[in-house]
Scaffold this motif. Sequence first.
Motif, PDB file in Angstrom:
ATOM      1  N   ASN A  78       0.926  -1.150   0.032  1.00  0.00           N
ATOM      2  CA  ASN A  78      -0.078   0.019  -0.118  1.00  0.00           C
ATOM      3  C   ASN A  78       0.679   1.334  -0.132  1.00  0.00           C
ATOM      4  N   ILE A  79       2.144   1.329   0.205  1.00  0.00           N
ATOM      5  CA  ILE A  79       2.686   2.424   0.566  1.00  0.00           C
ATOM      6  C   ILE A  79       2.895   3.511  -0.853  1.00  0.00           C
ATOM      7  N   ARG A  80       2.706   2.874  -1.992  1.00  0.00           N
ATOM      8  CA  ARG A  80       2.698   3.774  -3.138  1.00  0.00           C
ATOM      9  C   ARG A  80       1.621   4.732  -3.061  1.00  0.00           C
ATOM     10  N   ASN A  81       0.493   4.435  -2.363  1.00  0.00           N
ATOM     11  CA  ASN A  81      -0.488   5.315  -2.285  1.00  0.00           C
ATOM     12  C   ASN A  81      -0.146   6.566  -1.236  1.00  0.00           C
ATOM     13  N   PHE A  82       0.757   6.310  -0.562  1.00  0.00           N
ATOM     14  CA  PHE A  82       1.314   7.546   0.346  1.00  0.00           C
ATOM     15  C   PHE A  82       2.574   8.141  -0.227  1.00  0.00           C
ATOM     16  N   GLY A  83       2.925   8.092  -1.451  1.00  0.00           N
ATOM     17  CA  GLY A  83       4.185   8.445  -2.242  1.00  0.00           C
ATOM     18  C   GLY A  83       5.401   7.587  -1.922  1.00  0.00           C
ATOM     19  N   GLY A  84       5.417   6.415  -1.064  1.00  0.00           N
ATOM     20  CA  GLY A  84       6.323   5.670  -0.869  1.00  0.00           C
ATOM     21  C   GLY A  84       6.847   4.837  -1.711  1.00  0.00           C
ATOM     22  N   ASP A  85       8.144   4.263  -1.782  1.00  0.00           N
ATOM     23  CA  ASP A  85       8.862   3.256  -2.706  1.00  0.00           C
ATOM     24  C   ASP A  85       8.815   2.031  -1.875  1.00  0.00           C
ATOM     25  N   PRO A  86       8.070   1.032  -2.321  1.00  0.00           N
ATOM     26  CA  PRO A  86       8.240  -0.342  -1.536  1.00  0.00           C
ATOM     27  C   PRO A  86       9.425  -1.086  -1.708  1.00  0.00           C
ATOM     28  N   ASP A  87      10.420  -0.623  -2.652  1.00  0.00           N
ATOM     29  CA  ASP A  87      11.692  -1.538  -2.883  1.00  0.00           C
ATOM     30  C   ASP A  87      12.824  -0.629  -2.247  1.00  0.00           C
ATOM     31  N   ARG A  88      12.370   0.431  -1.318  1.00  0.00           N
ATOM     32  CA  ARG A  88      13.420   1.256  -0.566  1.00  0.00           C
ATOM     33  C   ARG A  88      12.682   1.136   0.869  1.00  0.00           C
ATOM     34  N   VAL A  89      12.580   0.146   1.559  1.00  0.00           N
ATOM     35  CA  VAL A  89      11.983   0.317   2.890  1.00  0.00           C
ATOM     36  C   VAL A  89      13.203   0.112   3.928  1.00  0.00           C
ATOM     37  N   THR A  90      13.245   0.832   4.980  1.00  0.00           N
ATOM     38  CA  THR A  90      14.072   0.533   5.996  1.00  0.00           C
ATOM     39  C   THR A  90      13.441   0.511   7.396  1.00  0.00           C
ATOM     40  N   ILE A  91      13.361  -0.579   8.193  1.00  0.00           N
ATOM     41  CA  ILE A  91      13.141  -0.644   9.263  1.00  0.00           C
ATOM     42  C   ILE A  91      13.890   0.012  10.581  1.00  0.00           C
ATOM     43  N   PHE A  92      13.430   0.687  11.643  1.00  0.00           N
ATOM     44  CA  PHE A  92      14.326   1.300  12.299  1.00  0.00           C
ATOM     45  C   PHE A  92      13.522   1.466  13.812  1.00  0.00           C
ATOM     46  N   GLY A  93      14.362   1.275  14.722  1.00  0.00           N
ATOM     47  CA  GLY A  93      13.818   1.516  16.041  1.00  0.00           C
ATOM     48  C   GLY A  93      14.907   1.712  17.097  1.00  0.00           C
ATOM     49  N   GLN A  94      14.314   2.105  18.337  1.00  0.00           N
ATOM     50  CA  GLN A  94      15.207   2.226  19.408  1.00  0.00           C
ATOM     51  C   GLN A  94      15.099   1.383  20.708  1.00  0.00           C
ATOM     52  N   SER A  95      15.917   1.010  21.364  1.00  0.00           N
ATOM     53  CA  SER A  95      15.752   0.142  22.701  1.00  0.00           C
ATOM     54  C   SER A  95      15.101  -0.966  22.379  1.00  0.00           C
ATOM     55  N   GLY A  96      13.900  -1.295  22.870  1.00  0.00           N
ATOM     56  CA  GLY A  96      13.150  -2.545  22.537  1.00  0.00           C
ATOM     57  C   GLY A  96      12.778  -2.591  21.050  1.00  0.00           C
ATOM     58  N   THR A 110      11.150 -12.713   7.060  1.00  0.00           N
ATOM     59  CA  THR A 110      10.909 -11.194   6.539  1.00  0.00           C
ATOM     60  C   THR A 110      11.812 -10.619   5.398  1.00  0.00           C
ATOM     61  N   ARG A 111      12.646 -11.922   4.768  1.00  0.00           N
ATOM     62  CA  ARG A 111      13.195 -11.360   3.768  1.00  0.00           C
ATOM     63  C   ARG A 111      12.488 -10.899   2.584  1.00  0.00           C
ATOM     64  N   GLY A 112      12.913  -9.795   1.841  1.00  0.00           N
ATOM     65  CA  GLY A 112      12.129  -9.130   0.873  1.00  0.00           C
ATOM     66  C   GLY A 112      11.229  -8.098   1.533  1.00  0.00           C
ATOM     67  N   LEU A 113      10.881  -7.889   2.795  1.00  0.00           N
ATOM     68  CA  LEU A 113      10.005  -7.007   3.221  1.00  0.00           C
ATOM     69  C   LEU A 113      10.534  -5.770   3.423  1.00  0.00           C
ATOM     70  N   TYR A 114      11.940  -5.460   3.625  1.00  0.00           N
ATOM     71  CA  TYR A 114      12.531  -4.317   3.886  1.00  0.00           C
ATOM     72  C   TYR A 114      14.015  -4.692   3.195  1.00  0.00           C
ATOM     73  N   ARG A 115      14.674  -3.398   2.923  1.00  0.00           N
ATOM     74  CA  ARG A 115      15.938  -3.368   2.185  1.00  0.00           C
ATOM     75  C   ARG A 115      17.127  -3.001   3.272  1.00  0.00           C
ATOM     76  N   ARG A 116      16.650  -2.262   4.136  1.00  0.00           N
ATOM     77  CA  ARG A 116      17.709  -1.755   5.124  1.00  0.00           C
ATOM     78  C   ARG A 116      17.162  -1.653   6.543  1.00  0.00           C
ATOM     79  N   ALA A 117      17.903  -1.662   7.467  1.00  0.00           N
ATOM     80  CA  ALA A 117      17.749  -1.580   8.961  1.00  0.00           C
ATOM     81  C   ALA A 117      18.632  -0.842   9.748  1.00  0.00           C
ATOM     82  N   ILE A 118      18.011  -0.219  11.028  1.00  0.00           N
ATOM     83  CA  ILE A 118      18.861   0.618  11.861  1.00  0.00           C
ATOM     84  C   ILE A 118      18.201   0.241  13.211  1.00  0.00           C
ATOM     85  N   SER A 119      19.267   0.109  14.035  1.00  0.00           N
ATOM     86  CA  SER A 119      18.953  -0.283  15.392  1.00  0.00           C
ATOM     87  C   SER A 119      19.796   0.756  16.409  1.00  0.00           C
ATOM     88  N   GLN A 120      18.900   1.451  17.165  1.00  0.00           N
ATOM     89  CA  GLN A 120      19.521   2.486  18.018  1.00  0.00           C
ATOM     90  C   GLN A 120      19.407   1.968  19.590  1.00  0.00           C
TER      91      GLN A 120
END
Length: 463
Positions: A78-96, A110-120
Motif C-alpha cells: 500500500n505504500i505507493r498510495n502515500f508516495g513511498g517506494d516499496p523497494d526502498r523500505v528501512t526498518i528502524f527502532g530504538q531500545s526495545g 522477513t526477507r524481501g519485506l525491507y531493504r535496510r535496517a537501523i538499530s538504535q
Amino acid sequence: MKSPFYSQVMVWLHGGGLAIGSADTYPAEIPTSLNNVVMVTINYRLGNLGFLPTRDAETDGNVALMDMAKALQWVQANIRNFGGDPDRVTIFGQSGGAWGVSLLVMSPETRGLYRRAISQSGVAGLGASRRGDTTKTETLAASLNCTTTSFDDMMSCLRSKPAHDVLELDAPVPIVGGSFLPDADDLWDIMYKKEVNEVDYLLGTTDGEFSYGLLGTVPEVTADGLNRTVLSAILPAQLNFVAAQFPDGDVDNIVQPVIDQYMNPDSDDPIYTRDRFIQLMTDNRFTATTVLMAQAVAAHDTARVYQYEFQHHTTSVSPERPSYAKADHGDDLFYMFGIPLLRDDTGNSWKYSFTQEERDLSLDMMAYWVNFAANGDPSDSTGAARMRNLVTWPRFMTSSQSYLKLDVTSSADVKLRESNMKFWNEEVPRLMGKQVTTGGAEKYTWSFLLVAGAFSAVVSLLQ
C-alpha cells in the motif's frame, strides 16, 4: 531500482523493552518535512501478549514479530498510495524497538519485506525460549490460578483472564527453533554463527546508556559513588540480563572476571567504582551485542554496515542530570526526530532551549539516517531534499571495525573499546559454556525492562 516518483520509506518500531510503549508518542513531522522520506509508525502486541511460548505451529509464540512482519507486508502492498517506494523500505527502532529490528534481521520469514535496517541502542542480546518449551507459560498460568496439567485447558484459562493480568510477569522472551527464528540454542548463537539476513544495517549506542535513567534501577549508586563492597554484592543480579543469553551457564562464573576486566584492584574510590560500573553496564547491555551483530551482518560481502556511538551530553533535556552522566539511553531520539528544531506557538522562537550546535547535530543525524535509507550509505546525499556538509561515515568492516563518534563535532574512529568488546563477545560466552573461536564462527550458507518508552514522558516534560 529507484523510482523518481516515490520516496524512501522508514518504518519505526517503538521502544519500551517489547513490553510497553506506543507508536503515537514519536513525532515524525520534522524529519518528514525536511527530508524526502515517508515514515510509518506501527504498534505490535507487547509483553506476554506478544511473546508467550505456546505449541501453536503457526506462530511459534512470536506473535509480536508476526505483527511487525504483517505491517511490513501492508507497507509493501500500500505504500505507493502515500508516495513511498516499496523497494526502498528501512526498518528502524530504538531500545526495545531496536531489539525488534534485530529479530527481524535474524528471521528468514522477513526477507524481501525491507531493504535496510537501523538499530538504535539495542540488539537482541536477550534470553530466549526454545520452541515447545512452555515453562514460562506454565509459570504465568500458575500465578493466575490456571491449571497446568492440560495444555489446552491452561491456554483456555489464560484466554479468559483480563489482558492486564496476563501482562504482569516479566520481560518478553523470543522463541527460537521455529519458522520465525532459526533453529538455534539461543539468540547469541544466531549472531555468533552469522545466521542473519543480508541487509544494509546502521546500528549503534550512546556512550552512557546506563549513566542516568536506567541507573535509577540501581539505588545503590548515588551522587557519592558506589562502594566497592556493595558492587560485589549487587553485580550478580545486574549480570543476570546478559547471563540469560546462555541458558547452560552460571552467572557466578562471570562475576569476578567482570570485576577484573573493569576495576583497578588498587582503587576503592567510590566515584571511580561508580563510573566503571556505568561503563560495564553500558557495554554488556548495549555496546557489545551491537558490535557482535555488526560483525554478523558485515560477514555478508554485499551488506553495508555502519556503526556509531552517540556521545553528546544534552543538558537542556534534564538540567538536574548529574555531571558524570554521559549521553543517556534515549538522548539520540531528540536529535533524530528533530525536537531541537521545533518552534513555539508564535513561530518566532525555538520551543526548547537547545543550542545552535545541537540544532545542527539534529540536522546532521536526520540527514545521515535518511541518506542511509535512500542510498545505503549515510554519507551519500544523492536525491536529498537539502544538502548537509557531513563528516564522512566509514563503513564497518570485520577487519577495520570503523565507527562514527556522533557529536556536535563528529569524527571517525576504529574498534570501539576493543578489549571490552572481546571480553563480552568471546570470554564471557566461553565462561558460560559456549564453544568460541576467536573472531567468531564462519558465515553459514544462507544469507529487566528497558525504558525507551520514557522518551515520550521526557518530551511531555518539555512541553
